[in-house]
Scaffold this motif. Structure first.
Motif, PDB file in Angstrom:
ATOM      1  N   MET A  70       0.852  -1.179   0.000  1.00 21.54           N
ATOM      2  CA  MET A  70       0.000   0.000   0.000  1.00 21.54           C
ATOM      3  C   MET A  70       0.892   1.235   0.000  1.00 21.54           C
ATOM      4  O   MET A  70       1.794   1.360   0.837  1.00 21.54           O
ATOM      5  N   GLU A  72       0.749   5.201   0.561  1.00 22.98           N
ATOM      6  CA  GLU A  72      -0.130   6.197   1.170  1.00 22.98           C
ATOM      7  C   GLU A  72       0.564   7.552   1.139  1.00 22.98           C
ATOM      8  O   GLU A  72       1.659   7.707   1.685  1.00 22.98           O
ATOM      9  N   THR A 112      -5.214  13.118   1.284  1.00 23.16           N
ATOM     10  CA  THR A 112      -4.605  11.795   1.429  1.00 23.16           C
ATOM     11  C   THR A 112      -5.016  10.933   0.253  1.00 23.16           C
ATOM     12  O   THR A 112      -6.165  11.003  -0.192  1.00 23.16           O
ATOM     13  N   ARG A 114      -4.353   6.790  -1.381  1.00 25.58           N
ATOM     14  CA  ARG A 114      -3.770   5.461  -1.182  1.00 25.58           C
ATOM     15  C   ARG A 114      -3.891   4.658  -2.465  1.00 25.58           C
ATOM     16  O   ARG A 114      -4.858   4.783  -3.199  1.00 25.58           O
ATOM     17  N   ARG A 116      -3.221   0.516  -3.635  1.00 30.59           N
ATOM     18  CA  ARG A 116      -2.776  -0.864  -3.405  1.00 30.59           C
ATOM     19  C   ARG A 116      -2.229  -1.368  -4.730  1.00 30.59           C
ATOM     20  O   ARG A 116      -2.907  -1.309  -5.752  1.00 30.59           O
TER      21      ARG A 116
END
Length: 159
Positions: A70, A72, A112, A114, A116
Motif C-alpha cells: 500500500m 499512502e 490523502t 492510497r 494498493r
C-alpha cells in the motif's frame, strides 16, 4: 541441526523463536512499514502535464518482496490556485503507476491518497509528482510544531 530435525527442548524452542522473531523485519509482516519518505518544505506545483509533473517527493530505494503493498500519500495542506485543480501521481522512473489523489476544492485542505499495488520482488525507487490544470497550487509541508504544518509524506506498507 536441531531445528531441521524438529528435536528441541521447550527452552530451546523459546530461544530459537525469539531469535527468529527478532530477525524478521517489520516489513515482512502485514502492516509493516517498507519505506517512508517525507518533505518539510513547500512545493509549488507549476507543471501542467501529467507526464512531466512537478516533483513533490523523491523516494529512497525501498525493497519489496513481490507481495501486495500500500502506498499512502499525505499532505497537511494543499492550496489550489484560483479556480485550480491539483493532481498527485506516483511514478517509478518514467512510468506512471497511477493518480493517488486529486483536488478541485478552493481554499486549502489536507489531502490523502492510497494505492494498493504489487511491485516485483526487487528494490524500487518511486517519485510523487503533481500537476495543475489552471493556476499554480502549493503542497505545504513543514517540520511540525506550533504554527507549522506537519511534513508531507509517502509511506509504503505491506498488505
Amino acid at each position: 541441526d536441531k531445528i531441521a530435525t524438529g528435536i528441541i527442548t521447550a527452552a530451546e524452542a523459546t530461544t530459537y523463536g525469539r531469535t527468529l522473531l527478532a530477525a524478521a523485519s517489520s516489513a515482512a509482516l502485514p502492516g509493516g512499514e517498507i519505506g517512508y519518505d517525507e518533505i518539510t518544505s513547500n512545493v509549488t506545483v507549476s507543471a501542467t502535464s501529467e507526464s512531466s509533473g512537478t516533483t513533490v517527493i523523491s523516494c529512497a530505494a525501498h525493497v519489496f518482496d513481490g507481495a501486495a503493498a500500500m502506498a499512502e500519500f499525505f499532505c497537511p495542506f494543499l492550496q489550489n490556485g484560483a479556480s485550480g485543480q491539483t493532481v498527485i501521481c506516483l511514478f517509478e522512473g518514467a512510468t506512471e503507476i497511477g493518480r493517488l489523489c486529486e483536488s478541485t476544492a478552493t481554499g486549502g485542505h489536507a489531502i490523502t491518497g492510497r494505492l494498493r499495488f504489487t511491485p516485483t520482488a526487487a528494490s524500487h525507487t518511486y517519485t510523487v509528482t503533481a500537476f495543475r490544470v489552471t493556476s499554480n497550487g502549493t503542497i505545504n509541508a513543514d517540520a511540525g510544531g506550533t504554527g507549522k504544518d506537519l511534513p508531507a509524506f509517502i509511506r509504503f506498507t505491506k498488505v
